[in-house]
Scaffold this motif. Structure first.
Motif, PDB file in Angstrom:
ATOM      1  N   SER A  90       0.816  -1.221   0.000  1.00 47.10           N
ATOM      2  CA  SER A  90       0.000   0.000   0.000  1.00 47.10           C
ATOM      3  C   SER A  90       0.843   1.263   0.000  1.00 47.10           C
ATOM      4  O   SER A  90       0.296   2.368   0.038  1.00 47.10           O
ATOM      5  N   ASP A  99       2.740  -4.981  -7.209  1.00 49.84           N
ATOM      6  CA  ASP A  99       1.528  -5.109  -8.024  1.00 49.84           C
ATOM      7  C   ASP A  99       1.897  -4.992  -9.497  1.00 49.84           C
ATOM      8  O   ASP A  99       2.290  -3.933  -9.975  1.00 49.84           O
ATOM      9  N   SER A 102       0.178  -2.239 -11.912  1.00 45.36           N
ATOM     10  CA  SER A 102       0.243  -0.843 -11.467  1.00 45.36           C
ATOM     11  C   SER A 102       0.994   0.071 -12.436  1.00 45.36           C
ATOM     12  O   SER A 102       1.317   1.202 -12.077  1.00 45.36           O
ATOM     13  N   HIS A 105      -0.594   3.437 -12.959  1.00 48.28           N
ATOM     14  CA  HIS A 105      -1.136   4.081 -11.768  1.00 48.28           C
ATOM     15  C   HIS A 105      -0.301   5.309 -11.381  1.00 48.28           C
ATOM     16  O   HIS A 105       0.854   5.450 -11.787  1.00 48.28           O
ATOM     17  N   THR A 124      -3.906   8.244  -2.185  1.00 51.96           N
ATOM     18  CA  THR A 124      -4.810   8.038  -3.312  1.00 51.96           C
ATOM     19  C   THR A 124      -4.036   7.440  -4.470  1.00 51.96           C
ATOM     20  O   THR A 124      -2.909   7.862  -4.749  1.00 51.96           O
ATOM     21  N   LEU A 127      -6.003   6.644 -11.461  1.00 52.40           N
ATOM     22  CA  LEU A 127      -5.973   5.909 -12.716  1.00 52.40           C
ATOM     23  C   LEU A 127      -5.955   6.884 -13.897  1.00 52.40           C
ATOM     24  O   LEU A 127      -6.294   8.061 -13.750  1.00 52.40           O
ATOM     25  N   SER A 131     -10.218   8.315 -12.281  1.00 51.43           N
ATOM     26  CA  SER A 131     -10.861   7.686 -11.134  1.00 51.43           C
ATOM     27  C   SER A 131      -9.827   7.243 -10.106  1.00 51.43           C
ATOM     28  O   SER A 131      -8.629   7.189 -10.399  1.00 51.43           O
ATOM     29  N   ASN A 132     -10.296   6.917  -8.905  1.00 53.79           N
ATOM     30  CA  ASN A 132      -9.423   6.491  -7.814  1.00 53.79           C
ATOM     31  C   ASN A 132      -9.740   5.049  -7.434  1.00 53.79           C
ATOM     32  O   ASN A 132     -10.895   4.634  -7.456  1.00 53.79           O
ATOM     33  N   ILE A 133      -8.719   4.301  -7.067  1.00 51.15           N
ATOM     34  CA  ILE A 133      -8.937   2.938  -6.610  1.00 51.15           C
ATOM     35  C   ILE A 133      -8.509   2.761  -5.163  1.00 51.15           C
ATOM     36  O   ILE A 133      -8.603   1.666  -4.621  1.00 51.15           O
ATOM     37  N   LEU A 134      -8.068   3.818  -4.527  1.00 54.48           N
ATOM     38  CA  LEU A 134      -7.645   3.736  -3.131  1.00 54.48           C
ATOM     39  C   LEU A 134      -7.789   5.093  -2.473  1.00 54.48           C
ATOM     40  O   LEU A 134      -7.484   6.123  -3.084  1.00 54.48           O
ATOM     41  N   ASP A 136     -10.222   7.012  -1.810  1.00 57.26           N
ATOM     42  CA  ASP A 136     -11.371   7.861  -2.121  1.00 57.26           C
ATOM     43  C   ASP A 136     -10.984   9.340  -2.204  1.00 57.26           C
ATOM     44  O   ASP A 136     -11.736  10.228  -1.813  1.00 57.26           O
TER      45      ASP A 136
END
Length: 277
Positions: A90, A99, A102, A105, A124, A127, A131-134, A136
């Motif tokens: 993370s 990952d 990624s 990213h 955060t 993408l 948009s966000n995948i972590l 928010d």
């Protein structure tokens, strides 16, 4: 009939000399006023230049401070909490290392040097489509949050955007792999990152263009549709916020598995040896 003598008085005319003195005095007044205006403009320009230099120095120092903190956390002990946070799945570097999906990213977090500069719970991952995948979106700096400022004076704030450096045809083939290691092993690979630190002074203007938050824009210039508003630096410039974007390219590799050549072709010692640390 009166016999009183009559006297004729000479006619009076305005003095031309007094008029000339008045004109000269007026000319001197005009010159003095012009000199005063020029002096005021010059002092105002000097003040603006001095203020601009102070702002640039402050922003550059704030952005560079983020780079130094990141370098120290990665080059420090692998047992430290900050190292493990940065290199975990993370974390800003471990996410890309661990990952395999990624590549496109963008890892974003607000630099907070007053406490622990990196909070793994306030990040955060952006993408390419925005948009966000972590997180928010809670990794973006917030001008209304006092905790996001670099000091208690609430003057400047810095946001860090980290991405993998895109492949370059000029790079040496397999140059990112450790000699003698299997390419499928994660620890055998070296990774190159693009780190963009954006420092701003929110007191001068809001970090928005209309309803668009500049902090939420990408740092990838090549991926932006409009470089003036869709990149974080371009958006800040259009919003009129004093800002500086400091770019750094960093290599993250496992030195304990890589070889270091010393005194190549000289003496009788080994050409290559493992580093001592």
């Amino acid at each position: 009939m009166s016999n009183h003598p009559q006297y004729k008085y000479p006619a009076t005319y305005p003095s031309t000399q007094q008029g000339a003195v008045l004109i000269v005095v007026l000319l001197f007044l005009v010159l003095i006023i012009l000199a005063g205006v020029i002096a005021v403009k010059q002092s105002t320009t000097d003040l603006k230049l001095a203020t601009s230099d102070q702002i640039n120095a402050l922003l550059l120092q704030s952005a560079d401070n983020a780079n130094q903190s990141i370098e120290q956390s990665i080059n420090g002990s692998s047992d430290s909490d900050i190292y493990q946070a940065m290199m975990s799945r993370s974390g800003p570097f471990g996410h890309f290392v661990l990952d395999t999906n990624s590549t496109n990213h963008e890892y974003v977090f607000c630099f907070r040097p007053r406490d622990r500069f990196f909070d793994i719970n306030r990040t955060t991952i952006l993408l390419p489509d925005g948009s966000n995948i972590l997180g928010d979106g809670n990794g973006y700096c917030n001008t209304s949050s006092k905790d996001d400022y670099a000091s208690n004076r609430n003057t400047s704030m810095t946001q860090v955007n980290i991405t993998l450096t895109p492949p370059d045809a000029d790079n040496e083939a397999f140059g990112s792999y450790t000699i003698g290691q299997d390419s499928g092993t994660i620890s055998s690979q070296a990774y190159t990152f693009d780190i963009n630190n954006t420092s701003i002074l929110p007191a001068y203007a809001d970090a928005k263009v209309g309803n668009k938050n500049c902090f939420e824009q990408t740092s990838r210039v090549t991926a932006a549709t409009s470089k003036s508003t869709d990149t974080i630096g371009g958006c800040m410039s259009k919003a009129g916020v004093p800002s500086t974007v400091l770019y750094e390219q960093a290599n993250v590799e496992n030195l304990s598995l890589r070889t270091k050549c010393v005194d190549f072709g000289k003496g009788s010692v080994l050409l290559c040896t493992l580093p001592s640390s």
